[in-house]
Design an enzyme around this catalytic site. Structure first.
Site, mmCIF file in Angstrom:
data_model
loop_
_atom_site.group_PDB
_atom_site.id
_atom_site.type_symbol
_atom_site.label_atom_id
_atom_site.label_comp_id
_atom_site.label_asym_id
_atom_site.label_seq_id
_atom_site.Cartn_x
_atom_site.Cartn_y
_atom_site.Cartn_z
ATOM 1 N N LYS A 126 0.864 -1.188 0.000
ATOM 2 C CA LYS A 126 0.000 0.000 0.000
ATOM 3 C C LYS A 126 0.892 1.225 0.000
ATOM 4 C CE LYS A 126 -4.424 1.010 0.261
ATOM 5 N NZ LYS A 126 -5.590 0.215 -0.171
ATOM 6 N N ASP A 166 -7.065 4.300 -4.445
ATOM 7 C CA ASP A 166 -7.710 4.144 -3.135
ATOM 8 C C ASP A 166 -8.312 5.522 -2.865
ATOM 9 O OD1 ASP A 166 -7.795 2.116 -0.691
ATOM 10 O OD2 ASP A 166 -7.422 4.063 0.206
ATOM 11 N N THR A 209 -15.044 -2.939 -6.969
ATOM 12 C CA THR A 209 -15.090 -3.068 -5.511
ATOM 13 C C THR A 209 -16.540 -3.043 -5.030
ATOM 14 O OG1 THR A 209 -12.980 -1.915 -5.459
ATOM 15 C CG2 THR A 209 -14.099 -2.239 -3.348
HETATM 16 P P1 NDP Z 1 -12.965 7.700 -2.729
HETATM 17 O O1 NDP Z 1 -11.900 8.719 -2.520
HETATM 18 O O2 NDP Z 1 -13.519 7.493 -4.083
HETATM 19 O O3 NDP Z 1 -14.212 7.998 -1.758
HETATM 20 C C1 NDP Z 1 -14.042 8.061 -0.393
HETATM 21 C C2 NDP Z 1 -15.367 8.407 0.254
HETATM 22 O O4 NDP Z 1 -15.254 8.277 1.660
HETATM 23 C C3 NDP Z 1 -15.771 9.849 0.006
HETATM 24 O O5 NDP Z 1 -17.163 9.955 0.019
HETATM 25 C C4 NDP Z 1 -15.144 10.561 1.202
HETATM 26 O O6 NDP Z 1 -15.752 11.793 1.524
HETATM 27 C C5 NDP Z 1 -15.375 9.548 2.297
HETATM 28 N N1 NDP Z 1 -14.318 9.706 3.298
HETATM 29 C C6 NDP Z 1 -12.986 9.602 3.107
HETATM 30 N N2 NDP Z 1 -12.311 9.849 4.235
HETATM 31 C C7 NDP Z 1 -13.247 10.123 5.157
HETATM 32 C C8 NDP Z 1 -13.180 10.456 6.523
HETATM 33 N N3 NDP Z 1 -12.010 10.563 7.174
HETATM 34 N N4 NDP Z 1 -14.359 10.640 7.185
HETATM 35 C C9 NDP Z 1 -15.545 10.552 6.535
HETATM 36 N N5 NDP Z 1 -15.662 10.237 5.228
HETATM 37 C C10 NDP Z 1 -14.531 10.032 4.563
HETATM 38 O O7 NDP Z 1 -12.364 6.358 -2.138
HETATM 39 P P2 NDP Z 1 -12.840 4.844 -2.391
HETATM 40 O O8 NDP Z 1 -14.304 4.792 -2.595
HETATM 41 O O9 NDP Z 1 -11.938 4.272 -3.397
HETATM 42 O O10 NDP Z 1 -12.461 4.175 -0.997
HETATM 43 C C11 NDP Z 1 -13.377 4.054 0.081
HETATM 44 C C12 NDP Z 1 -12.902 2.968 1.025
HETATM 45 O O11 NDP Z 1 -12.863 1.721 0.313
HETATM 46 C C13 NDP Z 1 -11.511 3.134 1.609
HETATM 47 O O12 NDP Z 1 -11.485 2.580 2.905
HETATM 48 C C14 NDP Z 1 -10.633 2.310 0.707
HETATM 49 O O13 NDP Z 1 -9.454 1.895 1.325
HETATM 50 C C15 NDP Z 1 -11.566 1.134 0.440
HETATM 51 N N6 NDP Z 1 -11.306 0.330 -0.758
HETATM 52 C C16 NDP Z 1 -11.231 0.896 -1.986
HETATM 53 C C17 NDP Z 1 -11.031 0.104 -3.100
HETATM 54 C C18 NDP Z 1 -11.025 0.653 -4.478
HETATM 55 O O14 NDP Z 1 -10.944 -0.139 -5.423
HETATM 56 N N7 NDP Z 1 -11.161 1.959 -4.683
HETATM 57 C C19 NDP Z 1 -10.831 -1.342 -2.972
HETATM 58 C C20 NDP Z 1 -11.003 -1.843 -1.640
HETATM 59 C C21 NDP Z 1 -11.206 -1.015 -0.577
HETATM 60 P P3 NDP Z 1 -15.001 13.156 1.127
HETATM 61 O O15 NDP Z 1 -15.085 13.260 -0.356
HETATM 62 O O16 NDP Z 1 -15.758 14.222 1.849
HETATM 63 O O17 NDP Z 1 -13.586 13.033 1.615
HETATM 64 O O1 2IT Z 2 -7.825 -1.563 -0.708
HETATM 65 C C1 2IT Z 2 -7.779 -2.058 -1.850
HETATM 66 O O2 2IT Z 2 -7.891 -3.270 -2.031
HETATM 67 C C2 2IT Z 2 -7.614 -1.150 -2.983
HETATM 68 N N1 2IT Z 2 -7.559 0.072 -2.783
HETATM 69 C C3 2IT Z 2 -7.472 -1.696 -4.374
HETATM 70 C C4 2IT Z 2 -6.065 -2.156 -4.617
HETATM 71 C C5 2IT Z 2 -5.750 -2.545 -6.032
HETATM 72 O O3 2IT Z 2 -4.573 -2.865 -6.263
HETATM 73 O O4 2IT Z 2 -6.630 -2.589 -6.901
#
Ligand code: NDP
Ligand code: 2IT
Length: 444
Positions: A126, A166, A209
């Site tokens: 990461k 992420d 995801t």
């Molecule tokens: P994005 O940046 O697309 O979206 C994040 C969302 O979460 C936004 O709505 C954001 O609001 C909110 N958010 C972020 N930080 C905070 C905080 N500290 N408090 C409250 N709300 C918060 O990210 P992703 O959708 O990609 O990721 C979301 C989660 O999923 C993370 O935990 C990530 O690690 C996990 N994940 C992502 C994957 C992927 O493929 N993208 C795969 C597996 C897991 P705001 O815009 O106001 O910051």
């Molecule tokens: O938390 C996760 O699994 C991700 N942000 C996706 C990682 C990836 O390599 O697609």
């Protein structure tokens, strides 16, 4: 002291000031106790747990860039290469002001087990930066990404370490990062995933995801004699994971009534209109509040509190520790019967223990959000083969991977006499493959 307790004490002592990392390690070690106790002597002799909790490498670097006012800005950049026993390091990059070594170590550690569960040959890593893309111009984001990659490119490669997105890293950032990698190395290779469809990206990666989360949720419900049809769902966040979880949940007949961002949440009893959320978040990069300005049936509430909205199923898809014990109690009091984590470690340990004790179905992130990284591995596969699969092909593979993960997790929980405890099941099933590879490869 048992071996797992000793290792936890050692992690606390040797990694001071890293609460998120401690939390992630504790959950895994507590789950592994059942496996470790049965083979304690062998594992101790081989130092398996000492090696498992120590990243193979942490790279940290300075990221200098110039803002639109002509001022120099400095951010911290990191890549945690946690474990390469079963494949090249694989895992996302997070750009958020809260990013620090503890958060990236917890994420890298989780990624090791998650990637193992996918059944695909990917190790765990990461990275990211405390850079905040919010409010920055495209030029500023590009300047930052180019500087970040100028340093990172020394340590990554298609068969070495393959970052992705992420929080705060989506298609735009991956594009700028990829362009700079290619310029510096002269290589057009699958060194990043989440690429655009015209330059090596995979269909379904954007949706993966969120779709994967709902596919495994659907499996969990079916096994419990229930279905998605007619369920009321609350989804926190409104980013990549949240949006496509909502899309698939609605497709399967559920009604999503609330979504959020870091400022507040919207409640729409008529069901979230996803095209409006997509326009606000994916096109305008706006705030979720704007949804209530456009949709008369919706109400916006500032601050946390999304978990007080009555629902059958909760899908936390924003960030770590966003669902605490009080939130869990509110969900249970309102009749919620299932939680599946879209984010990484969104449920605190106390909240997890509580909902499990209350008999809720609970699927932990390292199983339920693994569809993203699994589809990244499918993107790597297509890049190596120099071809592109259709949407249907990738979606079908994703669905099967999620079904397979459910089966593995449920099976491990059964084998260790904790049927239905998918936290223990996911940690054990993820661990088994990694530890087998570590043993076979000797002391490295
Ligand atoms: P994005 O940046 O697309 O979206 C994040 C969302 O979460 C936004 O709505 C954001 O609001 C909110 N958010 C972020 N930080 C905070 C905080 N500290 N408090 C409250 N709300 C918060 O990210 P992703 O959708 O990609 O990721 C979301 C989660 O999923 C993370 O935990 C990530 O690690 C996990 N994940 C992502 C994957 C992927 O493929 N993208 C795969 C597996 C897991 P705001 O815009 O106001 O910051
Ligand atoms: O938390 C996760 O699994 C991700 N942000 C996706 C990682 C990836 O390599 O697609």
């Amino acid at each position: 002291m048992s071996y797992t307790e000793e290792i936890y004490a050692r992690v606390i002592e040797q990694n001071p000031g890293e609460p998120e990392f401690h939390q992630a390690v504790k959950e895994v070690l507590d789950s592994l106790k059942l496996v470790i106790d049965a083979n304690e002597e062998e594992y101790r002799k081989l130092g398996i747990l000492e090696r498992l909790v120590e990243p193979e490498r942490i790279i940290s670097f300075r990221v200098p860039w110039v803002d639109d006012q002509g001022k120099v800005q400095i951010n911290k950049g990191y890549r945690v290469q946690f474990n390469s026993a079963i494949g090249p390091y694989k895992g996302g990059l997070r750009f958020h002001p809260s990013v620090n070594q503890s958060i990236l170590k917890f994420l890298g550690f989780e990624q090791v087990f998650k990637n193992s569960l996918t059944g695909l040959p990917i190790g765990g890593g990461k990275g990211g930066s405390n850079f905040d893309p919010k409010g920055k111009s495209d030029r500023e984001v590009m300047a930052f990404c180019q500087s970040f990659m100028t340093e990172l490119q020394k340590y990554i490669g298609a068969d070495q370490d393959v970052p992705a997105g992420d929080i705060g890293v989506g298609g735009r950032e991956i594009g700028y990062l990829y362009g700079q990698y290619k310029r510096l190395t002269g290589q057009y290779e699958g060194v990043l995933t989440g690429k655009g469809l015209t330059w090596g990206g995979s269909l379904v990666r954007t949706q993966a995801t969120g779709y994967g989360l709902v596919y495994i949720l659907d499996e969990m419900l079916k096994a419990a004699g229930k279905s998605m049809e007619g369920q009321t769902i609350v989804v926190s966040g409104s980013g990549n994971v949240a949006i496509y979880a909502v899309e698939k949940a609605q497709e399967l007949g559920a009604k999503v009534v609330a979504m959020s961002d870091s400022n507040g949440y919207v409640y729409d009893p008529e069901g979230i209109k996803l095209d409006i959320v997509k326009d606000i978040k994916e096109v305008k990069r706006g705030r979720i509040k704007e949804y209530a300005e456009q949709v008369s049936s919706a109400v916006y509430t500032e601050g946390k509190g999304i978990w007080t909205v009555k629902c059958d199923i909760a899908l936390p898809c924003a960030t770590q520790n966003e669902l605490n014990l009080d939130d869990a109690k509110a969900l249970v009091a309102n009749g919620c019967f299932a939680i599946a984590e879209g984010a990484n470690m969104p449920t605190t340990r106390e909240a997890t223990d509580y909902v499990q004790a209350q008999g809720l179905l609970f699927m932990p992130g390292k199983a339920s959000n693994a569809g993203g990284v699994a589809t990244s591995a499918l993107e790597m596969c297509q890049n190596s083969a120099r071809l592109s699969w259709t949407f249907e092909e990738v979606d079908e593979k994703l669905k099967n991977i999620m079904k397979d993960i459910y089966a593995k997790v449920a099976d491990a929980a059964e084998r260790y006499d904790v049927p239905g405890n998918f936290v223990v099941g996911a940690n054990i099933a993820g661990f088994e493959k990694v530890v087998d590879a570590m043993k076979a490869q000797g002391l490295v």
